[in-house]
Design a protein around this motif. Structure first.
Motif, PDB file in Angstrom:
ATOM      1  N   SER A  47      -9.263  13.809  27.930  1.00  0.00           N
ATOM      2  CA  SER A  47      -7.902  13.879  27.389  1.00  0.00           C
ATOM      3  C   SER A  47      -7.891  13.107  26.065  1.00  0.00           C
ATOM      4  O   SER A  47      -8.872  13.201  25.323  1.00  0.00           O
ATOM      5  N   HIS A  48      -6.856  12.315  25.828  1.00  0.00           N
ATOM      6  CA  HIS A  48      -6.760  11.638  24.512  1.00  0.00           C
ATOM      7  C   HIS A  48      -6.505  10.149  24.679  1.00  0.00           C
ATOM      8  O   HIS A  48      -5.982   9.721  25.704  1.00  0.00           O
ATOM      9  N   LEU A  49      -6.875   9.362  23.666  1.00  0.00           N
ATOM     10  CA  LEU A  49      -6.658   7.903  23.685  1.00  0.00           C
ATOM     11  C   LEU A  49      -5.585   7.488  22.687  1.00  0.00           C
ATOM     12  O   LEU A  49      -5.124   6.353  22.716  1.00  0.00           O
TER      13      LEU A  49
ATOM     14  N   ASN B 214      -6.297  12.781  17.903  1.00  0.00           N
ATOM     15  CA  ASN B 214      -4.954  13.129  17.434  1.00  0.00           C
ATOM     16  C   ASN B 214      -4.254  14.161  18.317  1.00  0.00           C
ATOM     17  O   ASN B 214      -3.760  15.198  17.859  1.00  0.00           O
ATOM     18  N   GLU B 215      -4.165  13.863  19.602  1.00  0.00           N
ATOM     19  CA  GLU B 215      -3.436  14.798  20.485  1.00  0.00           C
ATOM     20  C   GLU B 215      -1.940  14.682  20.217  1.00  0.00           C
ATOM     21  O   GLU B 215      -1.212  15.670  20.260  1.00  0.00           O
ATOM     22  N   GLU B 216      -1.445  13.485  19.947  1.00  0.00           N
ATOM     23  CA  GLU B 216       0.011  13.287  19.925  1.00  0.00           C
ATOM     24  C   GLU B 216       0.684  13.948  18.724  1.00  0.00           C
ATOM     25  O   GLU B 216       1.835  14.354  18.808  1.00  0.00           O
ATOM     26  N   GLY B 217       0.005  13.988  17.599  1.00  0.00           N
ATOM     27  CA  GLY B 217       0.624  14.649  16.446  1.00  0.00           C
ATOM     28  C   GLY B 217       1.747  13.847  15.822  1.00  0.00           C
ATOM     29  O   GLY B 217       2.529  14.374  15.029  1.00  0.00           O
TER      30      GLY B 217
ATOM     31  N   PHE C 126      -0.501   5.393  30.371  1.00  0.00           N
ATOM     32  CA  PHE C 126      -1.117   6.486  31.131  1.00  0.00           C
ATOM     33  C   PHE C 126      -1.267   7.810  30.365  1.00  0.00           C
ATOM     34  O   PHE C 126      -2.235   8.531  30.576  1.00  0.00           O
ATOM     35  N   ASP C 127      -0.323   8.137  29.491  1.00  0.00           N
ATOM     36  CA  ASP C 127      -0.367   9.411  28.766  1.00  0.00           C
ATOM     37  C   ASP C 127      -1.695   9.519  28.010  1.00  0.00           C
ATOM     38  O   ASP C 127      -1.977   8.710  27.134  1.00  0.00           O
ATOM     39  N   GLY C 128      -2.515  10.454  28.410  1.00  0.00           N
ATOM     40  CA  GLY C 128      -3.823  10.658  27.765  1.00  0.00           C
ATOM     41  C   GLY C 128      -4.892   9.760  28.342  1.00  0.00           C
ATOM     42  O   GLY C 128      -5.936  10.200  28.840  1.00  0.00           O
TER      43      GLY C 128
ATOM     44  N   GLU D 298       2.502  13.770  34.878  1.00  0.00           N
ATOM     45  CA  GLU D 298       3.377  14.929  34.626  1.00  0.00           C
ATOM     46  C   GLU D 298       4.283  14.716  33.419  1.00  0.00           C
ATOM     47  O   GLU D 298       4.637  15.644  32.710  1.00  0.00           O
ATOM     48  N   GLN D 299       4.689  13.487  33.220  1.00  0.00           N
ATOM     49  CA  GLN D 299       5.596  13.101  32.119  1.00  0.00           C
ATOM     50  C   GLN D 299       6.990  13.685  32.331  1.00  0.00           C
ATOM     51  O   GLN D 299       7.803  13.724  31.403  1.00  0.00           O
ATOM     52  N   GLY D 300       7.267  14.146  33.502  1.00  0.00           N
ATOM     53  CA  GLY D 300       8.600  14.652  33.844  1.00  0.00           C
ATOM     54  C   GLY D 300       8.896  14.251  35.283  1.00  0.00           C
ATOM     55  O   GLY D 300       8.076  13.647  35.960  1.00  0.00           O
TER      56      GLY D 300
ATOM     57  N   SER E  39       8.043   9.236  30.110  1.00  0.00           N
ATOM     58  CA  SER E  39       6.831   9.111  29.292  1.00  0.00           C
ATOM     59  C   SER E  39       7.251   9.092  27.816  1.00  0.00           C
ATOM     60  O   SER E  39       8.422   9.287  27.492  1.00  0.00           O
ATOM     61  N   HIS E  40       6.253   8.813  26.929  1.00  0.00           N
ATOM     62  CA  HIS E  40       6.589   8.589  25.508  1.00  0.00           C
ATOM     63  C   HIS E  40       7.619   7.476  25.429  1.00  0.00           C
ATOM     64  O   HIS E  40       8.572   7.506  24.656  1.00  0.00           O
ATOM     65  N   ASN E  41       7.368   6.463  26.287  1.00  0.00           N
ATOM     66  CA  ASN E  41       8.264   5.306  26.406  1.00  0.00           C
ATOM     67  C   ASN E  41       7.416   4.164  26.952  1.00  0.00           C
ATOM     68  O   ASN E  41       6.566   4.359  27.818  1.00  0.00           O
TER      69      ASN E  41
HETATM   70 MN    MN Z   1       2.027  12.538  24.738  1.00  0.00          MN
END
Ligand code: MN
Ligand code: HGY
Ligand code: MN
Ligand code: MN
Length: 413
Positions: free
Chosen positions: A87-89, A132-135, A98-100, A197-199, A384-386
């Motif tokens: 995944s991504h770091l 650069n997964e997040e963009g 956790f995201d990535g 899941e991020q949801g 997520s993204h938090n």
């Molecule tokens: Mn993300």
């Protein structure tokens, strides 16, 4: 080496959790989140830690021309295409632990667990880190997996610029991850990505494993409003050419457009100029992120937004320039990979359900060149993204165990 029954190959949930927590100290924030923006020195530190751990686990490391890292564990037959995970770091500015990171550390834990058991797979395994997964610094998202998947060219990726005008290629050189390897163009047996899941769905339905069948489509826009700066006190309300009013009206319209079933719309960035409290803004830049699992709906959302913007511009004497900077169609995952994840959850007796991903993931682009599946685990309150992003240790371990099962079975197929 014996071909033990795969279900005896247990991962070490404590070690996985500890690795995640140690990684999270790199760019750790006061609120307990992580800010490790792509291609910054913190990103380099996270990458270096991952590479060190993989070397300690006996992996060979390769880095390609867009900074994707591949940690390879040889198998009995190394002529076979690798079974890949990862995944991504990189994180959001207000990212979580956790995201990535979960998908990367879960891949490493699979390697470590197989080492513990002295187990050798038929095909080699690889754990990948996608750049650069997040963009959020360099748009669009999933840039490097996009090159690997043949969606973007190498030049397109390297020429992306951040708000300060630094290019992706320059930043990659600065952190020393401008690797020598060609990007993609090599066979991959299968790719599995583990991710939170991020949801809120898995937690609400009390399921441990999300069997991800597809990812919804996305359209990203950059929108410029042009009006006319003028005096806040002397300019009558009628006839103002207020660029910020135009943006505000479109934000309200976009919200309505996204409110349809399964729709999503977000304005994440807005900059108005000249940032003076007593001057009517003459120029406004804003972003817009539309999503929907159905491509025809996503197209309708696009048309409705453009019509609304044109109407607002003519009513308020403004010019509006809409640039769609990224379109990503809804992406189904490979039926065999999806079935392997579902069967592994079933065999492990874990409550599971099919789910469509609301977020984009590197798996969506790797799916262009390899049979691909994803494994979701719940995250606390679906947030997520938090910086408060959180997950349960048992769920994190369970998802990793399913990942091991799916990868090893495929590697031995
Ligand atoms: Mn993300
Ligand atoms: O925006 C997304 O879906 C992902 O976090 N890149
Ligand atoms: Mn992610
Ligand atoms: Mn079932």
């Amino acid at each position: 080496m014996s071909k033990q029954d795969v279900s005896n190959l247990k991962i070490n949930g404590d070690r996985l959790w500890d690795s995640l927590m140690e990684l999270a100290t790199i760019g750790g924030t006061e609120k307990g989140g992580v800010c490790r923006i792509a291609l910054t020195d913190l990103d380099r530190q996270g990458r270096d830690l991952f590479v060190r751990w993989c070397k300690e686990a006996g992996c060979e490391i390769r880095v390609d021309k867009v900074g994707n890292i591949f940690a390879r564990r040889p198998g009995r037959d190394n002529t076979k295409p690798p079974i890949m995970t990862g995944s991504h770091l990189d994180t959001q500015p207000t990212g979580g632990k956790f995201d990535g990171c979960y998908g990367v550390m879960a891949g490493l834990e699979v390697i470590r667990a197989l080492n513990d058991h002295g187990y050798e797979t038929e095909a080699p395994l690889e754990v990948s880190v996608w750049t650069n997964e997040e963009g959020c610094r360099f748009a669009p998202a999933m840039t490097a997996s996009g090159v690997f998947g043949g969606v973007f060219t190498l030049d397109y990726a390297l020429s992306r610029t951040d708000p300060d005008g630094v290019t992706f290629g320059e930043a990659l050189k600065q952190i020393g991850y401008d690797g020598p390897e060609a990007v993609g163009g090599r066979p991959v047996g299968a790719f599995f990505e583990a991710h939170i899941e991020q949801g809120p769905i898995l937690e609400r339905e009390d399921r441990t494993i999300g069997v991800v069948t597809a990812a919804q489509g996305q359209r990203w826009y950059e929108i410029q409003w042009t009006g006319m700066e003028s005096h806040a006190g002397t300019t009558p309300m009628e006839g103002r050419r207020d660029a910020l009013l135009g943006a505000a009206l479109l934000i309200a319209e976009a919200r309505k457009i996204g409110a349809r079933p399964n729709g999503r719309s977000t304005v994440g960035v807005i900059e108005s100029k000249p940032q003076s409290r007593n001057t009517i803004p003459g120029r406004v830049f804003m972003t817009l992120d539309f999503r929907h699992p159905d491509d025809a709906e996503l197209t309708r959302m696009d048309a409705e937004m453009r019509a609304a913007a044109a109407r607002i511009a003519s009513e308020h004497g403004l010019e509006v320039k809409i640039e769609q900077i990224w379109y990503f169609p809804p992406t189904p995952f490979d039926a065999k990979c999806v079935a392997a994840v579902r069967a592994a959850a079933e065999k492990a007796g874990l409550p599971h359900m099919d789910i469509v991903s609301g977020a984009g993931h590197d798996a969506c682009y790797v799916a262009k060149v390899a049979p691909t599946g994803m494994i979701f685990v719940p995250c606390k309150d679906g947030i997520s993204h938090n910086e408060i992003e959180d997950a349960r240790k048992d769920d994190i371990a369970a998802g990793c165990q399913i990942l091991l099962q799916a990868m090893v079975e495929r590697a031995n197929a």
